[in-house]
Enzyme design. Sequence first.
Site, short mmCIF file in Angstrom:
data_model
loop_
_atom_site.label_atom_id
_atom_site.label_comp_id
_atom_site.label_asym_id
_atom_site.label_seq_id
_atom_site.Cartn_x
_atom_site.Cartn_y
_atom_site.Cartn_z
N ASP A 47 0.83 -1.21 0.00
CA ASP A 47 0.00 0.00 0.00
C ASP A 47 0.86 1.26 0.00
OD1 ASP A 47 -2.37 -1.36 -0.12
OD2 ASP A 47 -2.52 -1.58 2.06
N CYS A 48 1.99 1.19 0.70
CA CYS A 48 2.84 2.38 0.76
C CYS A 48 3.85 2.45 -0.38
CB CYS A 48 3.54 2.46 2.11
SG CYS A 48 4.25 0.90 2.65
#
Lengths: 405, 135
Positions: A137-138
């Site tokens: 996600d990051c």
Amino acid sequence: MPKTYADINAKIQAGKAVVVTAEEMIGIVEEDGAAKAAERVDVVTTGTFAPMCSSGAMLNTGHTTPRMRFTKVWLNEVPAYAGLAAVDFYIGATELPENDPRNRNHPGLFSYGGAHVIEDLIAGRDVRMVAEAYPTDCYPRQDLETLINIGDLNQAYLLNPRNAYQNYGVAVNLNEDRDIYTYMGVVQADLGSASFCSAGQLSPMLNDPYYRTIGIGTRLYLGGGVGYVYFQGTQHNPTEARAENGVPMGGAGTIGVVGDMNQMRSDLVVGVSMYGYGVSLALGLGIPIPILDEDMARYTAVKDEDIVAPVLDYSREYPYREGGPLGHVSYAQLKSGHIEVRGRKVPTTPLSSYVRAQAIAEELKEWIQAGEFLLSQPAELLPSADSGQGFKSLNERPFNNGGVV
Amino acid sequence: MADRRIVMHFPPTMIDEPIISGLVKTYDLGFNILRASITPQQEGVMVLVLEGTEDALDAALRDAQEKGVRIEPLEMEIVRDEDKCTECGACVNICPTEALAIDLQTRHVTFDPDKCIACELCVPVCPPRAMQIAL
């Protein structure tokens, strides 16, 4: 009267320090004696230029858009280690491209590897970078192909776990029929040649045999720029047997060093190909030694005649760890062009460039004389001969129960 | 008198024939073998300098070619890239003619192209690959 680092640095800043090379110190101590030399001389500079395999570069490219956490990185097809935070990676000097034929067609040429990538970066040449990642996600991005240049990187520094070996073995080949291809170069069959790799009397750690002035934080000359000792080097072995003058009679002390590649020069950080062996990094390194007292004057006056190295058979004894040295020879003998082994005259092959070592010691001397380079007092000295620290071999312990511990 | 630097390739069927001595006698030539590599069942290669009159050299080479020897002029030379050479000395013992040598006083590694026979042994042995083949 002993001197302190502060005394010496004050003289350097005032342009009054007396700085000589380790070669020049030999004559000074012979003429004036160690006591007078210690009063007169403040700093002795040393130098060495030779292949140092345990070297590598820590790099940080800055973040991509979108962000990516590199899991695999290749530079000019040479794999780098990316098991660190997002865009940090480390390229080792001896790493080879995955498609390099190695020694499949023996002897392999090993024309390009990690050390050549490091040289290319320092020379300011663009390097092809390929990276892969799994998405998070990051860090969603998965692929990258780009040119990189040292000028665009956040950090590019050499981080070498083992450099400047204090003395080293001399490689010969007792096999009567076959030349051997080693990290000591081609060693010719039937005592046809003897390879050695130390600057001898100019070599940094041979001029401070007990590491009285070399330790964590020692500022030094690295590849044409400024570097530092960050820790004892791997395989640092201060309890190696020593001659009466305190100088180890074989490979002993080592240092881990770090330095900004942006300051370095590609003629002093050179990718080298050892025929039939692999890739290494030839590196220029010099350490300034403060002449704190008479003992340091005596140590820095060490000369080639007084430094001996063990002669080792690299066809059998070294690789299979059988038997011991065939004898010891001095660097004066090694530099004469021939040594005697088992009653035979064996021509010597240097791998360490003495003319480069001289140039490094000379350049470091000029930096100090110009007040541009101050000496640093180590935060902690390296473990010395009284430390009890030896050099372990791997004690192999086979898995039992199919590997279930 | 003239001289020719040539490479002679002998097919496997010819390697036990005394070609060179025949040419030397018939055409009154001088010769200096720079390098020879002849192994059974394989092609033999010889690098040599032949000396004689222009006419004799032409005739001798034609004769050898008619016997099945392939002949090429030796146009290759070895050069040292001075920017790459670190003057370590790893090449010195491998050089059969002492074209590469260390000055024992100054520790400089010297290369004398006039002594070089272009055997190429130094090329892969040089760690920074400063010794290169120039055609």
